[in-house]
Design an enzyme around this catalytic site. Structure first.
Site, PDB file in Angstrom:
ATOM      1  N   ASP A 110      22.826  20.320 -24.278  1.00 37.13           N
ATOM      2  CA  ASP A 110      23.794  20.820 -25.290  1.00 37.13           C
ATOM      3  C   ASP A 110      24.426  21.928 -24.697  1.00 37.13           C
ATOM      4  OD1 ASP A 110      24.444  21.259 -27.845  1.00 37.13           O
ATOM      5  OD2 ASP A 110      22.354  21.116 -28.678  1.00 37.13           O
TER       6      ASP A 110
ATOM      7  N   GLU B  45      29.589  23.441 -22.790  1.00 42.45           N
ATOM      8  CA  GLU B  45      31.020  23.690 -22.548  1.00 42.45           C
ATOM      9  C   GLU B  45      31.199  25.200 -21.774  1.00 42.45           C
ATOM     10  OE1 GLU B  45      29.207  24.443 -26.412  1.00 42.45           O
ATOM     11  OE2 GLU B  45      30.036  22.334 -25.539  1.00 42.45           O
TER      12      GLU B  45
ATOM     13  N   ASP C  78      29.278  19.339 -33.029  1.00 47.25           N
ATOM     14  CA  ASP C  78      28.504  19.649 -34.531  1.00 47.25           C
ATOM     15  C   ASP C  78      29.811  19.712 -35.399  1.00 47.25           C
ATOM     16  OD1 ASP C  78      26.317  20.058 -32.717  1.00 47.25           O
ATOM     17  OD2 ASP C  78      26.544  22.449 -32.904  1.00 47.25           O
TER      18      ASP C  78
END
Length: 815
Positions: A400, A403, A473
């Site tokens: 997760d 980035e 998300d």
């Protein structure tokens, strides 16, 4: 910057011709100087070239993070005439105008593919944490009606990426790849990792990067979209195989809070006899936020993680756990990385040590991102992941915030020093290096278990690291669903074939209001959205249910016999029935550089109507998918969330009542069937000509699906998990109207022995004129392969024939 004409004279320079031009020929291309710019052209393949430009008097040397291919030596010729130097390979001509420095690319037959704008190279002095460098820009000239694709996972709802400006800085829901390809059969990879602005307008098409010692890009001529994808993978890395089980159904949510709950979900699916292969354990199995990403089951809610893994495996399912690119101050990885100066100081998620929203900043979490650019830091990361989780038998990784989350966005944050220079310089490549660290290190430990990484961000070359990138998300809305289709197709067209999204969207708090008798999973608006999203996801590389606010397990939506429950169950089962087709397509992706999700322009470029078609695509070579992306039974709920600011905690309980929702009523949608093929309705076997729009009747349990004439689709057994039954009795659906071919691929399903040739291929060929199906001799072998099997061949008109296949060629007449 002053522009002057210069003549480069060096010892190894080729003798200038009568026009006074000069260049240096190298083993891989040429070097020259035009108007105070060094220009180098290097040949990497018959249709692949690298262009470098940098100011005279400066140096330019770079080890690419994305490119793994080396230039080829002596695979070109050079011709020179007035104001032009032409570098020719077997499949491409690169022509440099020595008057203005602009380059154009043509075919060997002199068809112009693309050209730089005159004076299209720009260098602006820039000081990067004390080092003098440049901001760099290159502008290209495209034809007015030329469609282009790529740039990454973009939530802009566009298929063709013309006429826009995009600021490319990795974030939660937009994943950027500095690459586009054209309907004309070429692609451009801009090899720069700093914040980059892509612009396409009347002035031209450009990449403009904040930091770069030079302009550095690759031109790929592949003749068509598949060829460009193959060229991009040749340049940046090939795609490894995933385990068979990863193509089954995955269940997840934010988050299962105890060991018992996680195992209980798998048990419930088994009790209901609904297929399931993957369960995901989201965050905080490690405890509180100060222990963020300890990569260890130290929460008291998970008292025996080894038993949990054992129990899940005993139910014939697989476990993936959440891991992040950051660490809390009370963790072992944090302490070791901190001592070595391998942690960044900018704000990341979670900001607070308390799990509340909004964050309580009086109790800062102290969580910090690690320097994934540092090879030693990547090894330290793996050391703790291996000791704390992998050693337990965990099957896959959910990486997760890869980035990574960068919350403050202060300009000075970009001055953060990394192993490779400023964060600014390498910012967009963070997901590539952090995912690559896990893949590379796991491969060192074992080849008995294939690496599978679900991750939130991607960059060029990441396809080589066993990763499937999800779209972040996104909120739970029809607009978001509509956006996912072109987002996934454009990402695929960058060479990254493995895309997925949260089924139902992540932020679903807006549906915790009553609508027609229920809220959450009983809210009819959410039910319709979820079913349509799941139907779309059945035809993406990974079928994964996940989100917050509203649980997504099938039993939350009702029970067997009810329309919504049955629609969900039927598409999960449909997914499993197609596993032989999907797994064979996976092999085509690995071996032949193919793609799972295929924008219609990939197969029907001659049909201009599909150039900008964003809600239809091919799944594999044969199945056309037209997901329903607009509500048919309930009013569309407009949802707005800020995916980058944290949780959507909408708990508004205001009632939203409307007319009674009847999911049993038939509806209809319009579908375009591309020119160049005939099409069979997947549900009815009705045959249609291509090049027309038709109206298709749908139900809550169906979406428009069509099979291209000539298609061959193997259908597998009814199973509860991917490897429950052998493929010793497969139905082979053949769709006449054109010749067709398909290769059925099998191996040991979860190791890397296939890299050593341990697998089998069974080629099928349909001859439409003779109405015969040739099943060629089996190629290859592996321990435990099926020696003898039954193929039940079925045509759309109901005609069928059953044959026994023992590995030898047989020809089956279907007249």
């Amino acid at each position: 910057m002053k522009r002057i004409h210069m003549l480069l004279i060096v010892a190894s320079t080729v003798t200038a011709n009568c026009f006074g031009q000069s260049f240096q020929k190298t083993t891989t291309g040429i070097k020259t100087v035009v108007q105070d710019l060094n220009i180098e052209i290097e040949c990497y393949g018959p249709g692949l070239a690298r262009i470098k430009k940098w100011p005279v008097g400066t140096g330019f040397s770079k080890q690419s993070l994305a490119v793994v291919k080396k230039p080829l030596e002596n695979q070109f010729t050079v011709a020179e005439k007035k104001n032009e130097i032409a570098v020719k390979t077997a499949g491409l001509v690169i022509v440099l105008n020595t008057a203005d420095g602009a380059i154009r690319f043509t075919t060997p037959q002199n068809t112009v593919l693309m050209a730089e704008k005159a004076a299209g190279a720009a260098f602006k002095p820039f000081k990067d944490i004390g080092t003098q460098t440049y901001s760099v820009k290159q502008t290209f000239s495209l034809e007015p009606d030329e469609a282009i694709y790529g740039l990454g996972i973009l939530q802009n709802g566009k298929m063709s990426q013309r006429n826009q400006e995009v600021m490319m800085i990795q974030n939660n829901t937009w994943d950027f790849v500095t690459f586009f390809q054209s309907v004309k059969g070429y692609g451009i990879y801009w090899d720069n990792y700093s914040p980059t602005k892509f612009t396409d307008n009347n002035a031209g098409t450009s990449f403009d990067s904040e930091v770069g010692d030079g302009i550095d890009y690759y031109f790929i001529y592949g003749k068509n979209a598949d060829g460009v994808v193959a060229g991009m993978r040749d340049l940046t890395g090939q795609v490894p195989m995933f385990p068979l089980w990863t193509y089954g159904f995955w269940q997840s949510k934010e988050r299962y809070k105890t060991q018992q709950e996680t195992v209980g979900v798998v048990k419930k699916y088994r009790e209901l006899k609904v297929p399931l292969d993957g369960i995901i354990q989201d965050w905080q199995y490690w405890g509180n936020n100060y222990q963020w990403n300890a990569m260890d089951f130290i929460s008291p809610d998970f008292p025996d993680a080894k038993k949990m893994v054992h129990d899940i495996h005993g139910l014939n399912a697989h476990l993936s756990v959440s891991i992040w690119a950051s660490f809390g101050p009370m963790t072992k990885p944090y302490r070791e990385l901190d001592k070595k100066g391998m942690l960044f100081n900018f704000k990341t998620w979670p900001e607070s040590g308390r799990e509340i929203w909004p964050p309580d900043l009086t109790y800062p979490s102290g969580v910090r991102v690690y320097d994934a650019y540092h090879p030693e830091a990547r090894d330290i990361y793996w050391k703790y992941l291996n000791q704390g989780v992998f050693s337990l038998g965990v099957d896959a990784w959910w990486m997760d915030s890869s980035e990574p989350d960068h919350l403050s966005q202060k300009p000075e944050d970009m001055d953060t020093k990394t192993y490779l220079g400023s964060f600014r310089k390498v910012r967009n490549a963070f997901p590539l290096v952090t995912v690559g660290g896990v893949y590379t290190n796991q491969r060192k430990v074992t080849d008995d278990k294939r690496v599978f990484i679900l991750t939130r961000s991607g960059f060029a070359g990441q396809q080589r690291y066993g990763s499937s990138v999800w779209s972040g998300d996104v909120n739970s809305s029809w607009e978001s669903l509509r956006n996912q289709v072109p987002a996934g197709l454009n990402f695929t067209l960058t060479g990254n074939p493995n895309f997925n999204s949260d089924i139902g969207g992540f932020f679903a708090g807006a549906y915790n209001t009553r609508f027609n008798g229920g809220s959450g999973a009983q809210n009819k608006q959410f039910q319709e959205l979820y079913v349509r999203w799941l139907q779309y996801a059945a035809f993406t590389p990974m079928m994964r249910s996940h989100g917050t606010d509203v649980p997504r397990e099938i039993y939350q939506f009702g029970q067997q016999g009810e329309p919504v429950y049955d629609a969900i169950a039927s598409f999960i089962r449909l997914r499993y029935s197609l596993l032989p087709y999907i797994y064979s397509t996976s092999w085509a992706v690995t071996k032949n550089q193919s793609s799972f999700m295929r924008a219609l322009v990939m197969d029907f470029a001659a049909d201009k109507k599909v150039w900008d078609m964003k809600h239809e695509y091919m799944f594999g070579q044969s199945i056309l998918v037209a997901p329903v992306v607009d509500p048919q039974y309930t009013p569309e709920k407009i949802v707005r969330t800020n995916e980058n600011s944290g949780w959507n905690q909408n708990t508004d309980n205001n009632k939203e009542e409307g007319k009674t929702t009847d999911f049993t009523q038939p509806k209809s949608v319009k579908v375009y069937l591309p020119q160049g093929a005939q099409w069979y309705d997947f549900w009815t076997n009705q045959r249609h000509a291509g090049g027309q729009e038709i109206e298709k009747t749908t139900t809550i349990a169906t979406i428009p699906l069509y099979v291209k004439a000539g298609g061959i689709i193997p259908v597998g057994p009814d199973v509860q998990y991917a490897e429950e039954k052998k493929w010793d009795a497969l139905t082979i659906k053949v769709f006449p109207g054109a010749n067709g071919a398909f290769t059925l691929y099998e191996d040991e399903f979860d190791n890397y022995n296939y890299e050593k040739g341990v697998y089998t291929e069974i080629p099928f060929q349909w001859n439409d004129k003779s109405q015969t199906l040739t099943i060629d001799a089996r190629k290859g072998k592996y321990d435990g392969m099926i020696e003898a099997r039954t193929f039940n061949i079925v045509l759309p008109d109901g005609k069928q024939k059953s044959v026994t296949y023992t590995g030898k060629k047989i020809v089956v007449s279907m007249k």
